[in-house]
Design an enzyme around this catalytic site. Structure first.
Site, short mmCIF file in Angstrom:
data_model
loop_
_atom_site.label_atom_id
_atom_site.label_comp_id
_atom_site.label_asym_id
_atom_site.label_seq_id
_atom_site.Cartn_x
_atom_site.Cartn_y
_atom_site.Cartn_z
N SER A 112 0.83 -1.23 0.07
CA SER A 112 0.13 -0.03 0.14
C SER A 112 0.79 1.33 -0.32
O SER A 112 1.67 1.39 -0.78
CB SER A 112 -0.88 0.03 1.20
N GLU A 235 -1.95 -2.42 -7.87
CA GLU A 235 -3.15 -2.76 -7.33
C GLU A 235 -3.79 -1.38 -6.36
O GLU A 235 -2.83 -0.50 -6.34
CB GLU A 235 -3.04 -3.74 -6.26
N HIS A 303 -4.64 -5.46 -1.36
CA HIS A 303 -5.10 -5.38 0.02
C HIS A 303 -6.33 -6.55 0.48
O HIS A 303 -6.73 -6.22 1.77
CB HIS A 303 -6.31 -4.03 0.17
#
Length: 333
Positions: A112, A235, A303
């Protein structure tokens, strides 16, 4: 290219909080995560911002940089893992001691918002870093997903894998959301399935990261310059379709889509279609227009749970037709 030493049972793992203060806001999950890794045979060293909070972040820019640098300087720490992501890891990039990392390479892992730190270390030192689980977010999860995530962590960082190494596809997945501090049961599993968007094969350097985070340090000395034939694993989480179109369009406008050899799309956690019923892959195809490159979607490095551990900067082969991603170079020494 610089490789970190392989992790071993009994090694010390240091953890740090480069943005979100999850060790403060989710103490139950944090304690569960620490216990989990300790039962696997690792010793843990806490960064000095553990259990601290400065509202939206764990500490000031200087404090967060110092926390990471202290773990970098620690001679016994073999792996440095983020506790979670957040929104502001890019703030500390100018203050990381990259020279110390070059002198004593370690495993750096997270996902992330930590994309900023992983990419910065790779660009400034040549060290292979790892897009993979975070301490609180990943190892604080309950079985069976925490066990599957750990098995992939161990396969990549502890075990001696022969090349070529085919990254596995988890048999199950979940996007169920349960408040962290009240979670007492396992999340409901779903049968997992990858999706071929455009078939074909590509061989190139593997670059993995969170796309939204990448725009927070784009065109800086810390961003990875895309080379011809690179395979891009990207992502995102909790974004709406308008935001995803903007992010994919930036890849077109800056020339990335004309250079890369293939794309792997990670699962997008809780994607908001805004009543269009279209998925991120649909948006990507529209942005690509007539460009035909291999695209594999719904990949398990995102995630969602479980999560693979993927090295950044080594050569890999994408076979979107057969739905495989294979590592072709060593990533630890």
């Amino acid at each position: 290219m610089l490789l970190p030493p392989r992790l071993q049972k009994g090694d010390i793992i240091g953890f740090f909080s480069p943005s979100n203060p999850a060790t403060h806001t989710a103490p139950t999950r944090f304690e569960r995560a620490k216990t989990f890794l300790q039962t696997k045979g690792f010793k843990l060293i806490a960064g000095k911002l553990t259990s601290k909070s400065d509202n939206y972040r764990s500490g000031s820019i200087a404090q967060r940089a110092d926390e990471l640098n202290e773990l970098i300087y620690h001679p016994q720490v073999k792996c440095i893992i983020s506790t979670i992501g957040g929104s502001n890891s890019n703030s500390i990039l100018p203050y990381i001691d990259y020279g110390a990392i070059r002198k004593q390479p370690k495993i750096f892992i997270g996902y992330s918002d930590v994309t900023a730190i992983l990419h910065a270390i790779y660009t400034q030192t040549g060290l292979v870093t790892f897009y993979g689980p975070a301490l609180v977010a990943s190892f604080g999860e309950l079985p069976p997903f925490v066990d599957i995530t750990y098995s992939y962590f161990a396969d990549t960082l502890l075990h001696n894998r022969h090349l070529p190494y085919l990254l596995p596809t988890p048999p199950i997945t979940t996007q169920e959301t349960i408040p962290w501090e009240t979670q007492t049961r396992s999340k409901i599993p779903e049968t997992n399935k990858l999706h071929t968007i455009i078939g074909g094969q590509a061989v190139g350097r593997l670059i993995a990261g969170n796309l939204n985070t990448m725009w927070g340090f784009a065109n800086s000395p810390y961003s990875i310059a895309i080379q011809q034939g690179d395979i891009l694993l990207i992502e995102d989480s909790l974004k709406d379709i308008a935001t995803v179109e903007r992010l994919f369009s930036m890849l077109l406008l800056n020339g990335t889509l004309d250079k890369i050899g293939g794309i792997v799309l990670g699962k997008h956690e809780k994607f908001d279609t805004q009543n269009t019923h279209r998925q991120p892959s649909d948006v990507l195809l529209e942005v690509l227009k007539d460009r035909k490159i291999p695209i594999l979607a719904n990949f398990d490095c995102s995630h969602t749970h479980p999560m693979l551990t993927v090295p950044i900067g080594i050569k890999a082969q994408l076979n979107a037709t057969n739905q495989t991603l294979t590592l072709l170079q060593n990533w630890v020494c």
